[in-house]
Design a protein around this motif. Structure first.
Motif, PDB file in Angstrom:
ATOM      1  N   MET A 168       1.825   6.978  11.402  1.00  0.00           N
ATOM      2  CA  MET A 168       2.390   5.805  10.730  1.00  0.00           C
ATOM      3  C   MET A 168       3.220   4.987  11.722  1.00  0.00           C
ATOM      4  O   MET A 168       3.100   3.766  11.799  1.00  0.00           O
ATOM      5  CB  MET A 168       3.271   6.234   9.563  1.00  0.00           C
ATOM      6  N   GLY A 227       1.408   2.890  13.952  1.00  0.00           N
ATOM      7  CA  GLY A 227       0.719   1.755  13.335  1.00  0.00           C
ATOM      8  C   GLY A 227      -0.727   2.041  12.964  1.00  0.00           C
ATOM      9  O   GLY A 227      -1.469   1.139  12.605  1.00  0.00           O
ATOM     10  N   PHE A 241      -1.671   4.534  10.617  1.00  0.00           N
ATOM     11  CA  PHE A 241      -1.676   4.774   9.171  1.00  0.00           C
ATOM     12  C   PHE A 241      -0.777   3.776   8.442  1.00  0.00           C
ATOM     13  O   PHE A 241       0.254   3.349   8.973  1.00  0.00           O
ATOM     14  CB  PHE A 241      -1.161   6.186   8.872  1.00  0.00           C
ATOM     15  N   LYS A 242      -1.198   3.448   7.229  1.00  0.00           N
ATOM     16  CA  LYS A 242      -0.336   2.689   6.325  1.00  0.00           C
ATOM     17  C   LYS A 242       0.901   3.525   6.004  1.00  0.00           C
ATOM     18  O   LYS A 242       0.840   4.751   6.018  1.00  0.00           O
ATOM     19  CB  LYS A 242      -1.079   2.462   4.994  1.00  0.00           C
ATOM     20  N   ARG A 243       1.996   2.900   5.669  1.00  0.00           N
ATOM     21  CA  ARG A 243       3.189   3.665   5.287  1.00  0.00           C
ATOM     22  C   ARG A 243       3.048   4.143   3.841  1.00  0.00           C
ATOM     23  O   ARG A 243       2.790   3.356   2.937  1.00  0.00           O
ATOM     24  CB  ARG A 243       4.455   2.817   5.439  1.00  0.00           C
ATOM     25  N   ARG A 244       3.181   5.437   3.678  1.00  0.00           N
ATOM     26  CA  ARG A 244       3.078   6.079   2.369  1.00  0.00           C
ATOM     27  C   ARG A 244       3.913   7.343   2.418  1.00  0.00           C
ATOM     28  O   ARG A 244       4.265   7.809   3.492  1.00  0.00           O
ATOM     29  CB  ARG A 244       1.621   6.458   2.084  1.00  0.00           C
ATOM     30  N   GLU A 247      -5.693   4.825   6.955  1.00  0.00           N
ATOM     31  CA  GLU A 247      -5.628   3.783   7.983  1.00  0.00           C
ATOM     32  C   GLU A 247      -5.197   2.419   7.429  1.00  0.00           C
ATOM     33  O   GLU A 247      -5.487   2.082   6.284  1.00  0.00           O
ATOM     34  CB  GLU A 247      -7.002   3.625   8.663  1.00  0.00           C
ATOM     35  N   LYS A 248      -4.536   1.696   8.285  1.00  0.00           N
ATOM     36  CA  LYS A 248      -4.222   0.307   7.967  1.00  0.00           C
ATOM     37  C   LYS A 248      -5.518  -0.481   7.932  1.00  0.00           C
ATOM     38  O   LYS A 248      -6.421  -0.225   8.732  1.00  0.00           O
ATOM     39  CB  LYS A 248      -3.324  -0.274   9.062  1.00  0.00           C
ATOM     40  N   GLU A 249      -5.614  -1.415   7.006  1.00  0.00           N
ATOM     41  CA  GLU A 249      -6.816  -2.248   6.978  1.00  0.00           C
ATOM     42  C   GLU A 249      -6.882  -2.996   8.294  1.00  0.00           C
ATOM     43  O   GLU A 249      -5.894  -3.545   8.763  1.00  0.00           O
ATOM     44  CB  GLU A 249      -6.762  -3.290   5.849  1.00  0.00           C
ATOM     45  N   THR A 250      -8.043  -2.970   8.896  1.00  0.00           N
ATOM     46  CA  THR A 250      -8.195  -3.648  10.175  1.00  0.00           C
ATOM     47  C   THR A 250      -8.864  -4.997   9.966  1.00  0.00           C
ATOM     48  O   THR A 250      -9.775  -5.382  10.673  1.00  0.00           O
ATOM     49  CB  THR A 250      -9.026  -2.792  11.142  1.00  0.00           C
ATOM     50  N   ASN A 279      -9.472   3.760  -0.859  1.00  0.00           N
ATOM     51  CA  ASN A 279      -9.546   3.122   0.465  1.00  0.00           C
ATOM     52  C   ASN A 279     -10.454   3.922   1.392  1.00  0.00           C
ATOM     53  O   ASN A 279     -11.202   3.361   2.185  1.00  0.00           O
ATOM     54  CB  ASN A 279      -8.153   3.040   1.101  1.00  0.00           C
ATOM     55  N   GLU A 287     -15.781  -0.665   5.190  1.00  0.00           N
ATOM     56  CA  GLU A 287     -14.844  -1.451   6.007  1.00  0.00           C
ATOM     57  C   GLU A 287     -15.152  -2.924   5.725  1.00  0.00           C
ATOM     58  O   GLU A 287     -16.300  -3.333   5.712  1.00  0.00           O
ATOM     59  CB  GLU A 287     -15.043  -1.197   7.508  1.00  0.00           C
TER      60      GLU A 287
END
Lengths: 207, 207
Positions: A145, A148, A150-153, A202-205, B199, B204
């Motif tokens: 996280m 950057g 992973f999304k923060r959860r 994962e963060k949306e790319t 998700n 993607e």
DNA sequence: AATATGTAAGTGAGTACTTACTTACCTTGG
DNA sequence: CCAAGGTAAGTAAGTACTCACTTACATATT
């Protein structure tokens, strides 16, 4: 078969009795196993059991000690993830549990029996080893996280999501007997679970 | 308390005995429960049990029948997902299990005891109801794959990933006693698990 | 080196109690 | 009345656990 007979040292005999008992307890539970059976399995008289353990219950306590002071499991887990990052780390964790369950469902059964029969065993083990494992995963997740990736959860809850996929799969396969009508190659299982989890975290790319 | 006394019809008494037995079995297992206890819980003599069930084992069979022919559970699940699509569908499933576990961990315990003690109960139930649930989820997942929302992956295995997260969480909380040192609001748990899963399954949406 | 001694390891045959299950006999409602 | 509901009082086979006793062995003494 030469079958050299008896007269062990107290320590040896104790260890042997505990081994026999834990095998039987894992198969039939504490209540489901009689001291007579344990004696027979260990090839000794019932009285000898009570020479070394003053009550049947003490066998359970001895098993706790053995398991909790046995770092072999932890060591293997560490081995199977060392130096690994990202997806490989989670694959290592998944592979570890799938393998362990497959080669020795007995220990999982012991834990389950313990939980259901209300013994302290499972409690102690879960609180220490269980939460340790959650924290281990959560630590790794936090790292990803911060990086950057992973999304923060909630990291602990996320860790439990992943462990849940893996552990429930293993439990269902081995203990609920799902493997008789649902089977997939272990590598595929691990890969699929890791994929779902990792992508899900994962963060949306996006653009 | 008026406590109208005895003399029920055979059917009523049978049902009452089964109810008492299943409560006790879920708490202490089949081997851990004596017929004497069952009789006491039902407020009758031991002999009466054996008037209605010729062996203790038949109590177990009767419980299977009751549970398997009881569509209430399935009905509630259907209710909590009806008309729902996408994320809402999975939230419905998660909420259903979390709620059910919380209000009656007894049934889960019965299943677990059954599996460990090697009775047919769990086998039968898992094969029918368990796989039904996997198929239900898998069906929905397939739909989302066809619609191009989800990546193509083994649908049953994906379903088990999601169910695993949810069911293992519930089991650990209620049966392994995790809830004493790990607690999150149920809605948050469901939301987090659905988010990770959804998700993780989505295609993607890159450029 | 041979023998006596102290003690831990081991047991067969119990004990007191519980288990699942039966028998022989009442009790009630239709 | 009589069949079904219900029970007190069994029983044989377990159950965890104990007792009085034997065996094996390490050590100290002769």
């Amino acid at each position: 078969m030469p079958m050299k007979k008896k007269r062990m040292t107290g320590r040896e005999r104790k260890a042997q009795i505990v081994k026999a008992a834990s095998l039987l307890f894992s198969k039939k539970g504490f209540k489901g196993t009689s001291t007579r059976e344990i004696a027979k399995a260990a090839g000794i008289s019932e009285a000898t059991i009570f020479k070394h353990f003053s009550r049947k219950d003490e066998l359970y306590s001895a098993i706790i000690d053995t398991c909790c002071n046995d770092d072999e499991g932890r060591y293997h887990l560490m081995k199977s993830i060392e130096g690994k990052e990202g997806r490989e780390f989670f694959k290592g964790v998944a592979a570890y549990f799938i393998e362990r369950f497959d080669e020795d469902p007995g220990f999982a059964r012991l834990l389950m029996f313990g939980a259901l029969e209300g013994r302290r065993f499972t409690d102690i083990f879960m609180k220490s080893r269980g939460m340790d494992t959650v924290d281990l995963l959560a630590g790794h997740i936090k790292g990803l996280m911060r990086a950057g990736v992973f999304k923060r959860r909630d990291p602990e809850l996320s860790a439990r999501a992943f462990l849940g996929m893996v552990l429930h799969y293993c439990t269902a396969q081995e203990i609920y007997g799902f493997k008789r009508f649902f089977d997939r190659p272990p590598r595929k299982v691990a890969a699929t679970f890791v994929d779902i989890f990792f992508n899900g975290m994962e963060k949306e790319t996006g653009p």
